[in-house]
Design an enzyme around this catalytic site. Structure first.
Site, mmCIF file in Angstrom:
data_model
loop_
_atom_site.group_PDB
_atom_site.id
_atom_site.type_symbol
_atom_site.label_atom_id
_atom_site.label_comp_id
_atom_site.label_asym_id
_atom_site.label_seq_id
_atom_site.Cartn_x
_atom_site.Cartn_y
_atom_site.Cartn_z
ATOM 1 N N GLU A 1 1.284 -0.421 -5.168
ATOM 2 C CA GLU A 1 0.347 0.674 -5.432
ATOM 3 C C GLU A 1 1.198 1.942 -5.457
ATOM 4 O O GLU A 1 1.493 2.526 -4.430
ATOM 5 C CB GLU A 1 -0.716 0.768 -4.342
ATOM 6 C CG GLU A 1 -1.770 1.808 -4.685
ATOM 7 C CD GLU A 1 -2.359 2.530 -3.472
ATOM 8 O OE1 GLU A 1 -3.365 3.234 -3.648
ATOM 9 O OE2 GLU A 1 -1.798 2.407 -2.373
ATOM 10 N N ASP B 1 0.821 -1.207 0.000
ATOM 11 C CA ASP B 1 0.000 0.000 0.000
ATOM 12 C C ASP B 1 0.857 1.261 0.000
ATOM 13 O O ASP B 1 1.921 1.307 0.631
ATOM 14 C CB ASP B 1 -0.894 -0.027 1.244
ATOM 15 C CG ASP B 1 -1.803 1.180 1.342
ATOM 16 O OD1 ASP B 1 -2.620 1.373 0.434
ATOM 17 O OD2 ASP B 1 -1.672 1.938 2.330
#
Length: 726
Positions: free
Chosen positions: A457, A404
């Site tokens: 990401e 993330d």
């Protein structure tokens, strides 16, 4: 009687002694053995032999500290007060558990299996069963483990400090799995910190309770050996990868039981059955690492080593992963090494200092999320995170980690104004320590767990995200293509009358499609915070909204790049996603929503079974434009291909006007219409090409042959040579 100096006794009784094991337990004083024990709440205390036949009463010194003579040999303690008598084994009669090699590797910051030595482990030590606790807190003056087993009294189980490593440990006999506990830490400034959960705890209480809970690892008997041996075939750049992103708490709920979420066991049946039926190849879980706040969706974890108790125990999560593997489904975990919350029971000022985080908020505080940033330059912190990645891959057989907020890790000035950030040693904005950490994670993950994938990401143009580490890349297997997502969504949200002026929003991605190994994500981020649902983004009336959305998904599945779709969007969820609710499954009673679901199921099947549609997702040999410049008609035509396989030609008409269109083809013959998003089966008007088109010797779009094709309004159609279908 062997005496203990009063100041030492008071330091022990008040929890200020830095080495309680030097006093408590049995010690040879040179004049015979001595037992010292701190048992607040006892009126009397005796030492007894293990068989209970010999009992020697100890003298009370002060504040629950008892001392007495005892010749060398095993003993237990017997305490009495007005309410009860109880016998127990003395934690201070046991030697250390951690070995010298563990100490060395921890101090060096290279212990790949850190979770096997830190945390709480049910073990047999020196002949007795109990729990070994170990925690890193180098600046602490004293660390105690507290729980119901010692009435949360930090004086009772003060831990042993292991040299310069900063690790504290204690073995407490008689404890079992299920015990709740925290650490009480006396900081270097003499202030007791808020009780802390275990940074390497394997379980936790149900929120809003915040204690760690002793859990045993390895209780599940795995049956996924065949999958793990061959999963590289499902996770590589040439494989069909279609990911179903899921928030376990809101996928489905049991409404007749108060709206509770499904358990891991229930999900192992219902969710995996659904994913298999829909034809997805992988499940990606929003973070299931333990987190205190439901509204963070798991992205503010406190227990990085614990699958959330919201759905069950660790062995039940393992059973969920195993069930997925035995059905041929890979499991990817959203992993959050970029930041952690400021909750008092978490990592913040863990030992009274900025231990896991930076001391300077310009380096250590995320203004956007009110969270703290790990100090990647500290070897023990890097080790803690790196070992955590390996923990999930090795202990729970996960097939990948989606990391993330990578962009926030890469740049020191991420979301910061001038003067609000600290440059690196060369005066630049790159976070060199975080870059080194990410490289290490990928190298260790791919080296230690063959066949897995890591996914970034990452929303910037940082170079080499999916380039191997040995070629000076970050080493990820895949990267989310945020540029494609933003451009394509922007295009499809426009009224079709304006699309001709923004044609490049769909063609621009082809200029960088193969610069990284991309996944095309329509994730949870696109259906939260007032963004509405995917259906709600589409222009037009009800039928046109569905047609636009069908065309968008078909374009996504045809475009180079692996696929990711957030739950509920496969049947055109009507409302914005809400973590506290559940998906609108009742919408499937509507043929338009059921048709959307059927189309995604068919797209997944076509994608998996057609090499031309997946082999070249990350290889430039797999794609070529046929018509990229017809902005006036808002028509796009391209070819997908794979070595030794039949090509597929994709045509998109993204206006509400049906067209008869001459389209170039890569070869002559009959071409079958293998997909049409306007199919009546999907809720469309059922306009098409009666199953096939015929190539003619008419040169078009730099192709020797072409065909006249009917393009339904707001639709995507795909064609394949007839011989490939026979």
């Amino acid at each position: 009687m062997p005496m203990i100096e009063l100041d030492v006794a008071m330091a022990l009784a008040e929890g200020r002694h830095e080495d309680p094991f030097a006093v408590l337990g049995w010690h040879d004083t040179g004049e015979g053995g001595r037992i010292a024990a701190l048992v607040p709440g006892a009126d009397t205390l005796s030492a007894i032999t293990p068989d209970g036949k010999t009992e020697v009463q100890l003298d009370h010194v002060t504040h629950g500290l008892f001392v007495g003579k005892w010749s060398k040999g095993k003993y237990r303690l017997r305490a009495r007060n007005a309410q009860a008598t109880w016998d127990f084994d003395d934690a201070y009669s046991f030697g250390p558990v951690l070995g010298e090699i563990d100490e060395y590797l921890i101090g060096e910051g290279t212990h790949r299996h850190l979770w096997k030595v830190l945390g709480a482990h049910v073990i047999t030590h020196e002949g007795l069963r109990g729990v070994h606790f170990a925690v890193w807190a180098p600046a602490a003056k004293r660390v105690s483990v507290v729980g119901n087993f010692n009435t949360w009294d930090g004086r009772r189980h003060q831990m042993r400090k292991r040299g310069a490593t900063g690790v504290w440990e204690i073995f407490i006999p008689g404890l079992m799995a299920g015990e709740v506990y925290k650490y009480e830490i006396l900081g270097a400034d003499g202030v007791i910190q808020p009780l802390k959960a275990d940074p390497v705890g394997f379980g936790a209480e149900h929120p809003p309770q915040t204690a760690s809970q002793v859990r045993e690892l390895g209780l599940h008997l795995w049956g996924d050996g065949r999958w793990c041996e061959t999963r590289h075939e499902a996770n590589n750049i040439h494989a069909p990868v279609s990911i179903y992103e899921v928030h376990l708490g809101s996928w489905r709920r049991v409404w007749d039981e108060g709206g509770r979420p499904l358990s891991y066991y229930e999900l192992a049946g219902q969710l995996i059955d659904y994913v298999v039926d829909m034809g997805f190849t992988h499940i990606e879980l929003l973070p299931i690492t333990e987190h205190p706040f439901d509204g963070s969706w798991g992205y503010q974890p406190v227990g990085l080593y614990a699958p959330t108790i919201r759905h069950g125990r660790p062995e039940e999560f393992a059973a969920f992963v195993d069930a997925a593997h035995q059905r041929g489904i890979g499991v990817i975990l959203d992993w959050v090494p970029g930041h952690f919350p400021t909750d008092d029971h978490g990592l913040r000022h863990f030992d009274g200092t900025a231990l896991y985080e930076h001391a300077d908020p310009k380096e250590g505080f995320h203004q956007d999320w009110n969270t703290l940033i790990y100090n990647y330059g500290r070897r023990e912190v890097k080790n803690y995170l790196l070992a955590n990645a390996l923990f999930w891959l090795e202990e729970y057989h996960l097939d990948g980690l989606r990391v993330d907020a990578v962009a926030s890790m890469l740049y020191r000035d991420y979301s910061r104004k001038e003067g609000e950030w600290v440059p690196n040693q060369y005066g630049g904005r790159e976070n060199l320590e975080a870059i080194d950490f990410l490289k290490s994670v990928n190298a260790e993950a791919y080296g230690g767990a063959p066949g897995i994938m890591t996914v970034a990401e990452e929303s910037t143009a940082f170079p080499g995200v999916t380039r191997p580490v040995h070629m000076d890349g970050l080493g990820f297997g895949f990267k989310w293509n945020m540029g494609w997502m933003n451009d394509s969504l922007r295009y499809f949200q426009r009224d079709p009358i304006h699309r001709r002026w923004h044609h490049n929003e769909l063609t621009f991605a082809s200029s960088y499609t193969y610069s990284e190994n991309f996944i095309l994500p329509i994730s949870h981020d696109e259906v939260v915070h007032g963004k509405g649902s995917m259906l709600g983004k589409m222009p037009g009336d009800g039928l046109q909204k569905f047609a636009n959305l069908r065309a968008f998904y078909a374009f996504q599945w045809a475009h180079p790049g692996k696929k990711l779709l957030f739950m509920g969007q496969e049947f055109a969820q009507g409302k914005e996603w809400a973590h506290a609710g559940a998906l609108e499954w009742q919408l499937l009673e509507d043929p338009l929503h059921a048709g959307m679901q059927a189309m995604i199921r068919d797209l997944n099947k076509l994608y998996r079974e057609t090499p031309a549609l997946h082999w070249g997702d990350c290889d430039p040999q797999g794609f070529d434009w046929i018509e990229a410049d017809d902005a006036e008609a808002s028509v796009f035509v391209f070819e997908r291909r794979a070595p030794g396989a039949a090509p597929v030609v994709v045509a998109a008409n993204l206006t509400p006007i049906d067209r008869t269109y001459r389209m170039g083809l890569p070869q002559d013959g009959t071409w079958c219409e293998i997909f049409n998003s306007d199919s009546g089966y999907y809720g469309g008007a059922n306009w098409g090409n009666l199953g096939a088109i015929e190539a003619e010797e008419i040169a078009t779009a730099r192709r020797r042959v072409s065909a006249e094709v009917y393009l339904p309004p707001l639709a995507v159609v795909m064609f394949m040579p007839l011989e490939a279908k026979q």
